[in-house]
Design an enzyme around this catalytic site. Structure first.
Site, short mmCIF file in Angstrom:
data_model
loop_
_atom_site.label_atom_id
_atom_site.label_comp_id
_atom_site.label_asym_id
_atom_site.label_seq_id
_atom_site.Cartn_x
_atom_site.Cartn_y
_atom_site.Cartn_z
N ASP A 46 6.85 2.36 -1.83
CA ASP A 46 6.30 1.29 -2.64
C ASP A 46 5.13 1.81 -3.47
OD1 ASP A 46 6.20 -1.61 -3.23
OD2 ASP A 46 4.23 -1.48 -2.30
N GLU B 1 9.17 4.05 -6.17
CA GLU B 1 8.84 3.02 -7.15
C GLU B 1 7.79 3.67 -8.04
OE1 GLU B 1 7.81 -1.72 -7.16
OE2 GLU B 1 6.62 -0.44 -5.84
#
Length: 717
Positions: free
Chosen positions: A342, A398
């Site tokens: 993330d 990401e």
């Protein structure tokens, strides 16, 4: 010199510290650590955490600036009363090596948990917040126990009750039944991003244990039927769902940390996602997660998890080692197949502790890096990418962060990192809703985004293609709302992304005319078809396969309710409609050799077309993209997208001795949108446009897409 005295079990410890609060010397303690129920030994500084060895447990923990340490034990009942059962005060002479406190303890650990107390400087300006009354978690604990049930308040209504760590046992076992990594090729994957609790929490799931690992295990056959061979779990390590707990007048319930992007323990699975909860001190919860992985592998489904990052420690060598250990643990002990990091771009930034000599062993000439500067070879990513265990897993970044760094196409990759392709999402949304000027960009997306990945030596499968994900509109909301509708979050609609590149098809909201609703379903089919025929790796968001709606909420992070629950009743309603279309499209992709290429397609197998063959229109006003693709299994495919508000009739490439046969036409109503074997009188339906096909032509409605297959012309034989 500053002197501080600590009274420990009638023994006096005198720590001499200079004005900078650094420990210079420690006097001898006249008594070794003692315990009423345990036998205590010095122990070893490695490995970190609690380790069951030779009938006892070795405890080891790093604390760089502490002057004292106490190992605290709890029974489960005492933990719920926030009462320590027993303490062992550690001797800094015999229980400390360097900055590591350690102790080896023998005794009866059944139904026991542990934590630590540390004393040291309280100097917030230097990052020190020592408080000897606080009981802390071991960051290497394999399970963390607090409240028994999800969303349940602690004693006296506390959102942050005392937590404690599981003590391992040599008896801890799980029968993997010979489970081994599936090792699918990345290019062959169809990923399904999902939330463990949200997947089966709704009563319509009819599972025995709602919202749990066991619930997901029970529903794995749905994913298999959908054609999924990789699930990507949103945070399923221990976090506190009550972190945001507050009354939400907009919904009449309480806000919670539903998504879980705020980690409490990186090793521990989320205990309250298990049916067993804190029973057996979390061991049963660990086994429930392992069961989910094992049963997924039996069905040919890989399991990845979202790895969230402790932002305070970015770039720190200690954090690099810690992150390294947690990732390895999830691979070796939990059999995870990979990770999605993330906001991974933060890992590429230089930290406040950046020191090239410390990281690389030598200085860098003209090194002028400051805190936050992106690094070309970030140390942690370098370590992961070259680790013999982690480099064999599937790693997804990401490739952006909260500080504005956007690295899609430029993320440091070592040839193994894939990326969530945010540019694919944006370009596909813009083109399919009919925005001028994006035909060329859309074509790049169909080819696996070579404009982003080819120059760096990467392949199409380094692009994780998605139209929707957990943060943002669902697929149904993408075609239903022009604006976000986040009032339910209790933040006056100020949260969430404002630029969604969505289109409501003419009317805002779910209450719309029949024609608008028909267009919305057509657009949903267009998006899904695009996802399945693009080079790269497609990712589907949980619930999009039946058209889940969150009422236009594009930031549902705080809702433990119907907004985030998979609706199995709605999925059943869509069984012969959109769900059928999705299931057949994933099946079609897996059958085609040409839709998961190992390299970017070239003119040897791909041809671009316009309204006439081999004459593509890349002008600013173009809203039509078509291509034909040679396929070793299907012979040849013709795929076209008409995103204009006007219908068209296209001329098809002529193939003497062959004819084009319709397979998919999103402009038609189900089941004729996909002419599979389950369609009544399929042959008659396929011949509906035969008079066009005999002339190598085909009519395409506005906002529609088609797939035609090349078949031998039996009439020409």
């Amino acid at each position: 010199m500053l002197k501080q005295e600590l009274r420990i079990n009638s023994s006096l410890v005198v720590n001499s510290r200079d004005s900078k609060n650094e420990v210079d010397a420690t006097a001898v303690i006249d008594k070794p650590p003692k315990s009423l129920r345990f036998t205590v030994f010095p122990g070893n500084p490695t490995p970190f955490g609690a380790t069951a060895i030779d009938g006892g447990v070795n405890f080891a923990i790093f604390s760089g600036n502490s002057i004292s340490a106490t190992l605290c034990f709890f029974t489960l009942s005492d933990l719920h009363k926030e009462r320590v059962t027993e303490e062992i005060i550690l001797d800094p002479l015999t229980n400390k090596t360097g900055d590591i406190w350690h102790v080896y303890v023998k005794g009866d650990f059944d139904n026991m948990l542990y934590g630590y107390k540390f004393d040291g400087p309280f100097l917030p300006e230097e990052g020190h917040y020592y408080n000897p009354s606080s009981i802390l978690l071991d960051p290497f604990a394999k399970a963390v126990i607090s409240r028994d049930n999800y969303g349940e308040l602690g004693p006296e209504g506390s959102c942050w009750p005392q937590m404690a760590c599981m003590i391992p046992s040599i008896k801890d076992e799980f029968d993997w039944q010979g489970d081994l990594p599936l090792k699918f090729r990345q290019r062959d994957l169809i990923i399904y991003e999902m939330h463990v609790r949200g997947f089966t929490r709704h009563e319509s799931s009819s599972t025995k244990y709602l919202g749990t690992y066991l619930g997901v295990t029970e529903k794995l056959d749905h994913l298999k039927e959908l054609g999924i061979n990789c699930i990507e779990l949103m945070p399923c390590h221990e976090f506190n769902e009550l972190e945001y707990y507050s009354y939400n007048s907009a919904m009449g319930d309480h806000k919670v940390n539903f998504w879980g992007y705020s980690t409490v323990s990186f090793f521990s699975p989320m205990i309250r996602y298990s049916a067993s909860g804190s029973q057996n001190c979390g061991r049963d919860a660990i086994n429930e997660f392992k069961l989910l992985v094992r049963e997924a592998h039996k069905r040919g489904i890989e399991v990845r998890r979202h790895a969230t990052i402790l932002s305070t420690y970015f770039g720190n060598v200690k954090y690099s080692t810690y992150s390294f250990c947690t990732d390895r643990y999830w691979v070796t002990e939990m059999h995870i197949d990979g990770f999605r990091f993330d906001l991974a771009s933060i890992l590429t930034r230089g930290s406040s502790l950046w020191d090239a000599a410390n990281v690389y062993g030598t200085t860098i000439e003209d090194d002028m890096l400051t805190t936050g500067t992106p690094l070309s070879s970030p140390p942690l990513l370098d370590m992961i990418s070259n680790d013999p265990i982690l480099c064999r897993t599937k790693l997804i970044a990401e490739a952006w962060d909260c500080g504005g760094l956007y690295q899609v196409g430029d993320f440091p990759h070592w040839g193994i990192w894939s990326e969530w392709n945010g540019k694919y999402r944006d370009m596909v949304r813009l083109f399919i809703k009919g925005t001028d000027g994006f035909a060329g960009a859309f074509a790049e997306c169909l080819c696996g985004s070579p404009n982003l990945y080819q120059k760096g030596g990467r392949r199409p499968w380094h692009s994780i293609n998605f139209v929707c994900a957990h943060d943002g509109f669902t697929l149904a909301d993408l075609v239903t709302y022009n604006e976000k509708h986040n009032l339910a979050n209790g933040e006056n609609n100020n949260d969430g992304e404002n630029h969604n590149n969505s289109w409501n098809c003419g009317q805002e909201g779910e209450f719309a005319s029949i024609s608008v609703k028909q267009l919305r379903k057509r657009q949903m089919r267009n998006f899904f078809l695009c996802l399945m025929v693009s080079q790269g790796v497609p990712m589907i968001y949980m619930g999009d396969e039946y058209g889940h709606t969150k009422g236009g909420n594009n930031n549902s992070y705080c809702h433990d309710n119907y907004l985030n629950y998979f609706r199995w009743d709605k999925k059943d309603e869509a069984a012969s409609d959109f769900y059928r279309f999705c299931r057949l499209m994933t099946k079609f992709r897996s059958e085609c050799e040409s839709l998961g290429l190992s390299d970017f397609p070239t003119s040897e197998r791909l041809q671009w077309h316009g309204h006439v063959p081999e004459c593509p229109d890349w002008s600013e006003a173009s809203r039509f993209v078509a291509f034909s693709m040679k396929d070793l299994v299907k012979e040849e495919l013709y795929i076209a997208f008409n995103t204009s508000h006007l219908p068209i009739t296209v001329n098809l490439p002529s193939r003497p001795g062959y004819t084009w046969e319709p397979l998919v036409d999103t402009g038609k109503t189900p089941p004729y949108d996909f002419l599979f074997d389950d369609v009544p009188e399929r042959r008659i339906a396929a011949k509906q446009y035969q008079h066009f096909l005999d002339s190598d032509m085909y009519p395409i409605l506005s906002y529609s897409s088609i797939i035609l297959l090349l078949k031998p012309d039996i009439h020409s034989l």
